[in-house]
Design a protein around this motif. Sequence first.
Motif, short mmCIF file in Angstrom:
data_model
loop_
_atom_site.label_atom_id
_atom_site.label_comp_id
_atom_site.label_asym_id
_atom_site.label_seq_id
_atom_site.Cartn_x
_atom_site.Cartn_y
_atom_site.Cartn_z
N LYS A 278 0.82 -1.21 0.00
CA LYS A 278 0.00 0.00 0.00
C LYS A 278 0.86 1.26 0.00
CE LYS A 278 -4.32 -1.68 2.01
NZ LYS A 278 -5.12 -1.18 0.86
N PHE A 279 1.91 1.26 0.80
CA PHE A 279 2.81 2.41 0.85
C PHE A 279 3.42 2.65 -0.53
CE2 PHE A 279 7.21 4.00 1.55
CZ PHE A 279 6.89 5.26 2.02
N SER A 280 3.85 1.59 -1.20
CA SER A 280 4.40 1.72 -2.54
C SER A 280 3.36 2.23 -3.52
CB SER A 280 4.96 0.36 -3.02
OG SER A 280 6.01 -0.06 -2.19
N GLY A 281 2.12 1.78 -3.34
CA GLY A 281 1.04 2.27 -4.18
C GLY A 281 0.85 3.77 -4.04
N PHE A 282 0.89 4.26 -2.80
CA PHE A 282 0.77 5.70 -2.57
C PHE A 282 1.94 6.46 -3.19
CE2 PHE A 282 -2.14 4.51 1.00
CZ PHE A 282 -3.23 5.27 0.59
N LEU A 283 3.14 5.87 -3.13
CA LEU A 283 4.30 6.52 -3.74
C LEU A 283 4.13 6.63 -5.26
CD1 LEU A 283 7.28 4.88 -1.79
CD2 LEU A 283 6.53 7.26 -1.66
N TRP B 99 -2.48 5.07 -12.12
CA TRP B 99 -3.48 4.00 -12.15
C TRP B 99 -3.01 2.78 -11.35
CZ3 TRP B 99 -6.55 2.87 -17.27
CH2 TRP B 99 -7.62 2.02 -16.98
N ILE B 100 -1.80 2.32 -11.62
CA ILE B 100 -1.28 1.15 -10.90
C ILE B 100 -1.13 1.46 -9.41
CG2 ILE B 100 0.70 -0.39 -10.65
CD1 ILE B 100 1.15 -0.17 -13.65
N GLY B 101 -0.65 2.67 -9.10
CA GLY B 101 -0.50 3.05 -7.71
C GLY B 101 -1.83 3.08 -6.97
N ALA B 102 -2.87 3.59 -7.63
CA ALA B 102 -4.19 3.64 -7.01
C ALA B 102 -4.72 2.22 -6.75
CB ALA B 102 -5.16 4.42 -7.90
N LEU B 103 -4.47 1.31 -7.68
CA LEU B 103 -4.91 -0.08 -7.48
C LEU B 103 -4.23 -0.70 -6.28
CD1 LEU B 103 -4.94 -1.42 -11.16
CD2 LEU B 103 -6.91 -1.20 -9.64
N MET B 104 -2.95 -0.46 -6.15
CA MET B 104 -2.20 -1.06 -5.05
C MET B 104 -2.54 -0.40 -3.71
SD MET B 104 1.51 -1.83 -6.80
CE MET B 104 2.06 -2.65 -5.32
N ALA B 105 -2.84 0.89 -3.76
CA ALA B 105 -3.12 1.62 -2.53
C ALA B 105 -4.54 1.39 -2.03
CB ALA B 105 -2.88 3.12 -2.73
N PHE B 106 -5.50 1.30 -2.95
CA PHE B 106 -6.91 1.27 -2.55
C PHE B 106 -7.67 0.03 -3.01
CE2 PHE B 106 -5.86 5.84 -3.24
CZ PHE B 106 -5.95 6.25 -1.92
N GLY B 107 -7.21 -0.60 -4.09
CA GLY B 107 -8.01 -1.64 -4.70
C GLY B 107 -7.68 -3.03 -4.21
N LYS B 108 -8.54 -3.97 -4.58
CA LYS B 108 -8.29 -5.39 -4.33
C LYS B 108 -7.74 -5.99 -5.61
CE LYS B 108 -11.87 -6.07 -0.81
NZ LYS B 108 -13.08 -6.84 -0.42
N ILE B 109 -6.61 -6.68 -5.48
CA ILE B 109 -5.94 -7.24 -6.65
C ILE B 109 -6.10 -8.75 -6.66
CG2 ILE B 109 -3.73 -7.45 -7.86
CD1 ILE B 109 -2.83 -4.92 -6.42
N ILE C 52 8.31 7.45 -7.89
CA ILE C 52 7.97 6.33 -8.77
C ILE C 52 9.00 5.21 -8.63
CG2 ILE C 52 7.78 5.61 -11.18
CD1 ILE C 52 6.53 8.37 -11.74
N LEU C 53 10.28 5.56 -8.61
CA LEU C 53 11.33 4.56 -8.48
C LEU C 53 11.24 3.84 -7.13
CD1 LEU C 53 14.40 6.42 -10.04
CD2 LEU C 53 13.25 4.38 -10.93
N MET C 54 10.87 4.57 -6.08
CA MET C 54 10.72 3.95 -4.76
C MET C 54 9.55 2.97 -4.73
SD MET C 54 11.40 7.31 -2.38
CE MET C 54 10.85 6.53 -0.86
N GLY C 55 8.48 3.27 -5.46
CA GLY C 55 7.31 2.41 -5.45
C GLY C 55 7.34 1.28 -6.45
N LEU C 56 8.18 1.40 -7.47
CA LEU C 56 8.17 0.46 -8.60
C LEU C 56 8.49 -0.99 -8.21
CD1 LEU C 56 7.58 0.63 -11.60
CD2 LEU C 56 10.03 1.00 -12.01
N PRO C 57 9.46 -1.25 -7.31
CA PRO C 57 9.75 -2.66 -6.98
C PRO C 57 8.53 -3.43 -6.51
CG PRO C 57 11.49 -1.26 -6.14
CD PRO C 57 10.41 -0.35 -6.63
N ALA C 58 7.61 -2.78 -5.81
CA ALA C 58 6.43 -3.47 -5.30
C ALA C 58 5.55 -3.99 -6.42
CB ALA C 58 5.63 -2.54 -4.39
N VAL C 59 5.53 -3.32 -7.55
CA VAL C 59 4.73 -3.77 -8.70
C VAL C 59 5.21 -5.15 -9.15
CG1 VAL C 59 4.01 -3.25 -11.06
CG2 VAL C 59 4.32 -1.39 -9.41
#
Length: 232
Positions: free
Chosen positions: A10-15, A206-216, A62-69
């Motif tokens: 979630k933190f990575s999604g917000f980033l 879009w990807i960040g919002a999915l990871m921060a708020f959505g169910k995957i 973006i670089l900080m959050g990208l590994p979580a993807v």
Amino acid sequence: MLTIPKGYLKFSGFLLLLGGLMGFTGQLIHLEDMPASVKDIPEFLKGAVNIHVLLAYASMFILMGLPAVYLRQASGLKWWGWVSFPLLFIGLMLEIFHGPVQIMAYPIIFDFVHTAADLKHVGDLFNNMAIDQYPLQLAVFIPLIPGIFLGLILLGIATLRAKVLPKAPAIFIFIVMVIQIVGMVVPVHIHLLEISFAYIHLIFVWIGALMAFGKINAPAQKVNTDSVIVKS
């Protein structure tokens, strides 16, 4: 098996969401590379410095959050899917490199510009660079666009194949890539195409919002409410 805390995802999604929004905004208000006249220099410098500080932080988030993807999709990624990460990292990191010129060097350089001739001379230097004397400059500029483009294309394909993230953002990646190509080859000045690089940041929004708020949906197994297990 790999256990990934949900809080990290979630933190990575917000980033990614924050970095994408900052990058999209920065690209939309991005100025020309040179002021139109000497009298425009003070306002130009203020905008150039502020915008490139914004863009630098956008790329860092973006670089900080990208590994979580990639970690979130690890169970479904082939080796070539992982290759997209270093490609994107290189492209986004090199995108940051040009920022210090506007942030730190521009105020120094333009302090010596007092006439139209001075401005033209500085413009010629920026446009022509000095590749004949410093050919390693190409090592920064050449990989930038291919790294981002190839990285995104591979990420889009890998995301579709992994079936962890929804298909929509992966399809959006290909739409953005088509817009980029059209914008490069169409000679007509169309504003929506001229700002097409800004759309790349909407992918991360879009990807960040999915990871921060959505169910995957994922083949990963839940072990508790705070973490997930990804099969390796």
